[in-house]
Scaffold this active site. Structure first.
Site, PDB file in Angstrom:
ATOM      1  N   ARG B  54       0.687  -1.138   0.180  1.00 14.41           N
ATOM      2  CA  ARG B  54      -0.050  -0.011  -0.025  1.00 14.41           C
ATOM      3  C   ARG B  54       0.831   1.353  -0.033  1.00 14.41           C
ATOM      4  O   ARG B  54       0.782   2.094  -0.727  1.00 14.41           O
ATOM      5  CB  ARG B  54      -0.958   0.141   1.201  1.00 14.41           C
ATOM      6  N   THR B  55       1.757   1.238   1.093  1.00 10.56           N
ATOM      7  CA  THR B  55       2.636   2.682   1.066  1.00 10.56           C
ATOM      8  C   THR B  55       3.473   2.654  -0.422  1.00 10.56           C
ATOM      9  O   THR B  55       3.950   3.620  -0.757  1.00 10.56           O
ATOM     10  CB  THR B  55       3.552   2.533   2.290  1.00 10.56           C
ATOM     11  N   LYS B  83      23.943  -6.662   1.252  1.00 13.28           N
ATOM     12  CA  LYS B  83      24.742  -7.895   1.646  1.00 13.28           C
ATOM     13  C   LYS B  83      26.092  -7.458   2.118  1.00 13.28           C
ATOM     14  O   LYS B  83      27.101  -7.200   1.591  1.00 13.28           O
ATOM     15  CB  LYS B  83      25.091  -8.596   0.230  1.00 13.28           C
ATOM     16  N   ARG B 104      11.762   1.968   3.874  1.00 13.06           N
ATOM     17  CA  ARG B 104      10.957   1.330   4.648  1.00 13.06           C
ATOM     18  C   ARG B 104      11.922   0.272   5.096  1.00 13.06           C
ATOM     19  O   ARG B 104      12.401  -0.290   4.375  1.00 13.06           O
ATOM     20  CB  ARG B 104       9.619   0.690   4.098  1.00 13.06           C
ATOM     21  N   HIS B 132       6.137   6.811  10.999  1.00  9.08           N
ATOM     22  CA  HIS B 132       5.636   6.641   9.440  1.00  9.08           C
ATOM     23  C   HIS B 132       5.165   7.994   9.265  1.00  9.08           C
ATOM     24  O   HIS B 132       3.828   8.231   8.929  1.00  9.08           O
ATOM     25  CB  HIS B 132       4.552   5.696   9.633  1.00  9.08           C
TER      26      HIS B 132
END
Lengths: 309, 309, 309
Positions: B54-55, B83, B104, B132
């Protein structure tokens, strides 16, 4: 007339609507540059709850070649959209971001359910073994382009006719046209089911287990894969599969202008030696798949306008 | 003044900066076409170390609707960026390819750390249960649009007020405005924590466990989900959850012009019968989320220019 | 002359073709806006059968900054393209949708095989430990930009010279230029293999296990990572690795205009204190990687035209 509609199964479209889509697809094929900004400022959401790279690429290429853009996910893991959320809420939220959505889902009926809550057009890109209407549109446009018309053809369908979703949808779609003859070529284990035969109406049809016997009268040969898992035992599979592998030898008695179609991916049911044969048009078929999706997107977004009634 | 800034938590923005973003968002809502090429030639990197479809969709749709483009990954597996590499090196490399980044991350503070090494603006799209900020911007723009101003409102916040990150951020943000009253509606187990109450300053507030009692005075009802996992035992959960499900009956004594908000996804805390109520604006809220992100991206890239000081 | 070609290994390009690519890359660096629509209407397929976010981002940013668009997958799971399908069929189908393809594959030779069946240009973005030609192009362009010419340089290569694909390709590529000297800096366990030495022709070279001894004469220091797994036992690894970590102290006797390169990601083989040193150009190197890919795509698509012979 197509603006704002959903496409969940091939029967959602009238013959006239199909014709409008094919006419636009023809125009795009003739002059793709003319349509390179048609969908500028529009977003397609590709919602693949089940991976299908080929179908996804076809839709994404279609939208991008129209000047539109893409948001989407390509497999269930990367999607948190549906976490406990109803499919109705999901599609309503997607409708806040995108102008049109394509949905592939492992569950039959999911795209239909989504379309009921959607504020934007929803295209079914395959729901389980149920429907895959843009594959059928692809097949129809290919036939129409190579055989001049969809009507007036003898089509042989070969392979797994019992479980093959693609074949069932195509047979249903073709039986809406005139002067068709169907030849169903399959081993007894994988024969076309009676409920599909019933769809044929007055159209003549034959059944045979021999690809070579059927070959001479065909205008179109539609090959599909026979999956090993469909057989009770491996011996049956090994004994039978050779009969349904197309090679140059089996093509000896085919018409000069017959076309060989395949929904792809092909595994070994068509020998690679056939690829060079001018009748082998299955890779071009994939290209027609992109063009027909371009036309479909334009129509559902209502952007084809007066140019292509 | 926002050009080149990072947005890690809502408090990074002054009231004036927020107002500049909302003013631009308004202008975009009025005439989206005018902004359809504003970010042409600019790239947004969406770095989702934790999936959040959604975001991600909201940010990507925002950038694409501004004429910009996207590179990114949507889950940790598909990312080999990190990595063994420090987050500082990762963001510096991303800065070679993209003009702005959205991150995120499951770890609190990761976007903050990234911003310290970044050569491009970094937007926090959620770091663990921490911040957020664009959800808060979404909520503020929605209130401002439907209630004419952010100030002068009685807001009821209902559900899990103890753990709900969204609620905490919104309360903090709203307490910077004038003439607010807060009504905290939650079961005792999930009451608003004291450190959030402290943020309220002189603003009046009430606490209640009854949604129906609180209803009549509210200008805004902000619903959130109560997660089963928050309760010690299932009986408590089952006993309580009904009290916090919004249905038409509970809305009987609500104001005519109250608005019902929800950060989505909704599970069952709002009955679907409410969706038809004109006060239910939670799906539009998602749309405002896209618009506020458009305005934010334009501002951080310094492309809003003289038009929207 | 490059139009329609594939790039599978660095040797596929003549010195003249390389020069044409670098000249175009220079022009793009000088005036990127001029090229922001060069690939409009063209699609790049990014086929990552093995994840490599950095390389994928570099190619995608390159194509998007040229005004082109992307279809693709970023890891094997999300790809159903190859399900039982030959790589030849896959690339032929991709050729129906896209105009150029980039392939990363865990198996050596997969991009080569694909190129044999492809109707569009194929670029190898790494096949197992075998080839990664655009990394070599990146390194060459970086050297050419910072050192004015690729010829006439003393280059020190430090780290794992035995298994390092990047180093092997770069040494081969540089040995086609004039007046080069190579200094191979590695522990005995990870020395440069004899078959690479043979590629040097008449170029002078030294071997040493001491980075500090080599430093004073170097024009270019190319650092690579020493992977723990390469050693028989941990003591050897711990004993040796410090010798090959670059810090400010080791740089004391380096030339003023030496450049420090690294293919990234860096783990700890370059101390972060070095990042501030003006000789440290490894993050810019990543940017040159994007520019050289821009030039390469334009050339293979035949869009560079008369402007940049």
């Amino acid at each position: 007339m197509l603006k704002g509609k959903h496409l969940i199964e091939p029967g959602d479209l009238t013959i006239e609507e199909l014709e409008a889509i094919f006419t636009l697809a023809d125009a795009i094929i003739q002059d793709p540059k003319k349509y390179s900004d048609t969908c500028k400022g529009h977003l397609l959401a590709t919602l693949f709850y089940e991976p299908s790279t080929r179908t996804r690429f076809s839709f994404e290429a279609a939208m991008l070649r129209l000047g539109g853009e893409i948001i989407g996910f390509s497999e269930p893991n990367s999607s948190s959209v549906s976490k406990g959320e109803s499919i109705g809420d999901t599609i309503r939220t997607i409708g806040c971001y995108a102008d049109i959505a394509v949905m592939r889902h492992p569950k039959e009926g999911a795209p239909k359910l989504a379309s009921k809550h959607a504020t934007i057009p929803v295209i079914n890109a395959g729901d389980g073994g149920h429907q895959h209407p843009t594959q059928t549109l692809t097949d129809l446009l290919t036939i129409r382009s190579y055989r001049k018309s969809i009507s007036n053809n003898v089509i042989g369908l070969c392979g797994d006719l019992k479980f093959g979703r693609t074949v069932h949808s195509l047979v249903k779609a073709l039986s809406r046209y005139e002067h068709m003859k169907f030849v169903f070529i399959a081993p007894p284990e994988l024969e076309i089911p009676p409920y599909i035969i019933e769809e044929l109406g007055d159209h003549p049809y034959d059944r045979t287990s021999s690809l070579e016997d059927a070959m001479p009268e065909l205008d179109i040969l539609y090959m599909t894969r026979i999956q090993k898992e469909r057989f009770f035992n491996e011996e049956d599979y090994l004994r039978l599969k050779g009969y349904y592998i197309l090679d140059q030898k089996k093509l000896e008695h085919a018409k000069e202008d017959m076309i060989i179609m395949h929904p792809l991916p092909r595994v070994d049911e068509i020998h690679t030696e056939v690829d060079q044969d001018p009748r082998a048009i299955y890779f071009n078929q994939a290209k027609y798949g992109m063009y027909v999706r371009m036309a479909l997107i334009v129509k559902l977004l209502g952007l084809g306008g007066d140019l292509h009634a």
